[in-house]
Design an enzyme around this catalytic site. Structure first.
Site, PDB file in Angstrom:
ATOM      1  N   ASP A  16      11.239 112.583  46.644  1.00  0.00           N
ATOM      2  CA  ASP A  16      11.885 111.296  46.425  1.00  0.00           C
ATOM      3  C   ASP A  16      13.171 111.315  47.258  1.00  0.00           C
ATOM      4  O   ASP A  16      13.613 112.379  47.717  1.00  0.00           O
ATOM      5  CB  ASP A  16      12.189 111.129  44.931  1.00  0.00           C
ATOM      6  CG  ASP A  16      12.857 109.805  44.617  1.00  0.00           C
ATOM      7  OD1 ASP A  16      12.427 108.772  45.170  1.00  0.00           O
ATOM      8  OD2 ASP A  16      13.822 109.808  43.835  1.00  0.00           O
ATOM      9  N   ASP A  18      16.359 108.790  46.798  1.00  0.00           N
ATOM     10  CA  ASP A  18      17.613 108.445  46.130  1.00  0.00           C
ATOM     11  C   ASP A  18      17.863 109.326  44.909  1.00  0.00           C
ATOM     12  O   ASP A  18      16.989 109.479  44.050  1.00  0.00           O
ATOM     13  CB  ASP A  18      17.590 106.975  45.723  1.00  0.00           C
ATOM     14  CG  ASP A  18      17.436 106.065  46.937  1.00  0.00           C
ATOM     15  OD1 ASP A  18      18.024 106.381  47.984  1.00  0.00           O
ATOM     16  OD2 ASP A  18      16.723 105.046  46.834  1.00  0.00           O
ATOM     17  N   ASP A 191      14.162 112.883  40.788  1.00  0.00           N
ATOM     18  CA  ASP A 191      15.198 112.802  39.752  1.00  0.00           C
ATOM     19  C   ASP A 191      14.829 111.870  38.616  1.00  0.00           C
ATOM     20  O   ASP A 191      15.528 111.837  37.605  1.00  0.00           O
ATOM     21  CB  ASP A 191      16.495 112.260  40.377  1.00  0.00           C
ATOM     22  CG  ASP A 191      16.360 110.780  40.729  1.00  0.00           C
ATOM     23  OD1 ASP A 191      16.971 109.933  40.044  1.00  0.00           O
ATOM     24  OD2 ASP A 191      15.613 110.458  41.666  1.00  0.00           O
TER      25      ASP A 191
END
Length: 234
Positions: A16, A18, A191
């Protein structure tokens, strides 16, 4: 009777973007940047941008509404102005947020012979230059529809890379190469609870800078937890 040696599975390292490879949300920060350069109204755009971001964190974002909203200023100004603004965004916002820890993690996988991909819910206009700055060629991002002149329309093209959509986009990426999940040894760093479907699909899920809900889930399931930017917070 001799057995045929098994062929080693292709190794994939999926990331991922961001709050995983970057300690910020590039989509949200682009919106804030358009306020600073005078492309959008601070009060109205800022309020709506914040509300959409909160919807994303809560897992209830209407991605089609958001993309129409988030790309409007870019659409209205055209390709040349958008490219110049994005270059400024890269210099002022993204470059300072690219930390050695993220670059080292990417290089560790390259050195191991893994193919590295970024798979992100943020749109391609924002993320392709970021992936290039991180040295990652393979990017699966939210794709934007184009008009007859090749400029973005505000609509999404194809499957959004969000939640279960990330799994389906990865499956399509594999199928285009004659592969299935069983042919690869896959690791995914994220995250966000939004990425649980893909974290559950790969061989090696890694909760990276996880939000509180993902941290709790990772602890419950015994997934590794990586606080990549811990040294930046000290």
């Amino acid at each position: 009777m001799t057995s045929t040696p098994s062929v080693p599975r292709k190794r994939l390292a999926l990331f991922d973007l961001d709050h995983t490879l970057l300690p910020l949300d590039s989509d949200y920060e682009w919106g804030e940047f358009t306020i600073r350069i005078g492309w959008t109204d601070r009060e109205e755009f800022g309020r709506r941008n914040k509300a959409f971001y909160e919807d994303y964190l809560a897992g209830r974002l209407d991605v089609h509404d958001y993309v129409r909203f988030a790309t409007e200023a870019v659409r209205l100004r055209g390709a040349d102005a958008a490219a110049q603004a994005h270059a400024q965004f890269m210099r002022e916002v993204i470059a300072p947020a690219i930390h050695g820890e993220a670059l080292a993690l990417l290089q560790k996988h390259r050195d191991a012979g893994d193919e590295v991909l970024i798979i992100t819910a943020t749109n391609e206009f924002i993320t392709r230059p970021i992936a290039q700055a991180l040295g990652v060629e393979q990017l699966l991002a939210l794709e934007l529809e184009r008009d007859a002149d090749g400029w973005i329309t505000g609509d999404i093209r194809g499957e959004p890379t969000m939640r279960e959509g990330k799994v389906r986009r990865m499956q399509a990426w594999l199928a285009a190469r004659g592969l299935s999940w069983g042919d690869v040894d896959s690791t995914f760093y994220s995250d966000s609870m939004n990425d649980v479907p893909l974290l559950e699909k790969v061989n090696h899920p890694v909760a990276t800078n996880p939000d509180p809900r993902l941290r709790a889930l990772a602890q419950e399931r015994g997934w590794p937890i990586l606080d990549l930017f811990a040294s930046q917070q000290q």
